[in-house]
Design a protein around this motif. Structure first.
Motif: not given
Length: 314
Positions: A129-134
């Motif tokens: 899984i790739t999670g893009e986080v702000w």
């Protein structure tokens, strides 16, 4: 250097010597290069400081006259221990500073996780899984998570979620909180042990400190604090060095500590010693690798975040 004595001596030394040419200086250049590659010989006690300076100056003049300057370059040796890896990682952390964000900004980064079974553990992965986080710097505004499926699983689970901190709930420290953490070794060691003592309270102090360090390093950390954490981890007993791949498949050098709950590792780039991520191997739960990209600074969430529903607080 004493110009009043050394320079006249240098002039007199070469007064009766023929004018240097490339042919005459070729043997001297060869000898100089050979000497540079051998172990430096100690000076005898009978030679004076002035003579030492004179001979060094004469050697430099000869090399320059022949158009060659021998420069010795030192290549750092490979780390001999896990503690050496962590100390090199501390140096790398302070050498790769990023812009300091304001409290009202966001840290934008990717966190990649890869899980798989280990020794026949049931119901575990493989899952990539790739999670893009702000992430809100001070936690006062909702953050954003965009969980993307792996390219190898085109119809995998994908979701977007607003991340709001629960009021009054003891959560992990924000980036702004971490900026206020001490870098003094004793004070920071105490802070890490506090983080690593939850939820179980029967670990020894070294295990608490290591677990606290791993938890804090799971999100962006100010570089000076990251370096201080690596310095503390280098002093802990039971750490060992091994080669591991991170969640992206990059081969790195890892520092691992084993206790009754499993193995936890911090993984670093083999050449730059920049922190890449970690690994957790727990009996009965399988193996999880994670990596984190270097954060960028954003002033606001992407425009499409207005359509994302909040699922609760975290």
């Amino acid at each position: 250097m004493n110009e009043l004595t050394d320079l006249p001596e240098l002039r007199d030394l070469f007064a009766d010597k023929p004018h240097p040419t490339a042919d005459r200086l070729a043997p001297a250049r060869t000898a100089l290069l050979a000497e540079a590659r051998t172990k430096r010989r100690p000076w005898t006690r009978t030679r004076t400081v002035g003579l030492r300076r004179l001979m060094l100056a004469g050697g430099l003049v000869a090399a320059m006259a022949g158009g060659v300057i021998a420069v010795q370059t030192l290549t750092p040796s490979a780390p001999a221990s896990a503690a050496d890896v962590l100390r090199l990682a501390a140096e790398a952390a302070t050498a790769t500073q990023w812009p300091e964000p304001r409290d009202d900004q966001y840290l934008h980064y990717e966190r990649i996780a890869y899980t798989r079974s280990e020794n026949g553990v049931p119901n575990v992965g493989p899952r990539h899984i790739t999670g893009e986080v702000w992430e809100s710097v001070d936690g006062s505004r909702p953050g954003l998570l965009w969980n993307k499926p792996a390219k190898s699983i085109p119809h995998g689970n994908e979701y977007r979620e607003l991340l709001t901190r629960c009021p009054g709930h003891p959560d992990r420290p924000t980036y702004a909180d971490l900026r206020g953490w001490p870098t003094d070794q004793e004070q920071l060691r105490h802070k890490l042990a506090e983080r690593g003592n939850h939820p179980a309270g029967n670990k020894d102090t070294a295990a608490q400190t290591w677990n606290g360090a791993v938890r804090v390093l799971g999100t962006p950390v100010p570089p000076t604090l990251q370096a201080a954490i690596f310095e503390i981890a280098a002093t802990l007993p039971g750490i060992e060095m091994e080669e591991l791949k991170d969640a992206t498949g990059r081969s790195g050098i890892a520092v691992t500590r084993v206790d009754s709950e499993g193995r936890e590792s911090l993984i670093f780039d083999k050449s730059s010693y920049v922190f890449l991520g970690g690994q957790e191997l727990v009996p009965g739960r399988g193996r999880e690798l994670w990596s984190m990209t270097r954060p960028r600074i954003a002033d606001a969430l992407p425009a499409w975040s207005t359509s994302v529903k909040q699922r609760g607080c975290v």
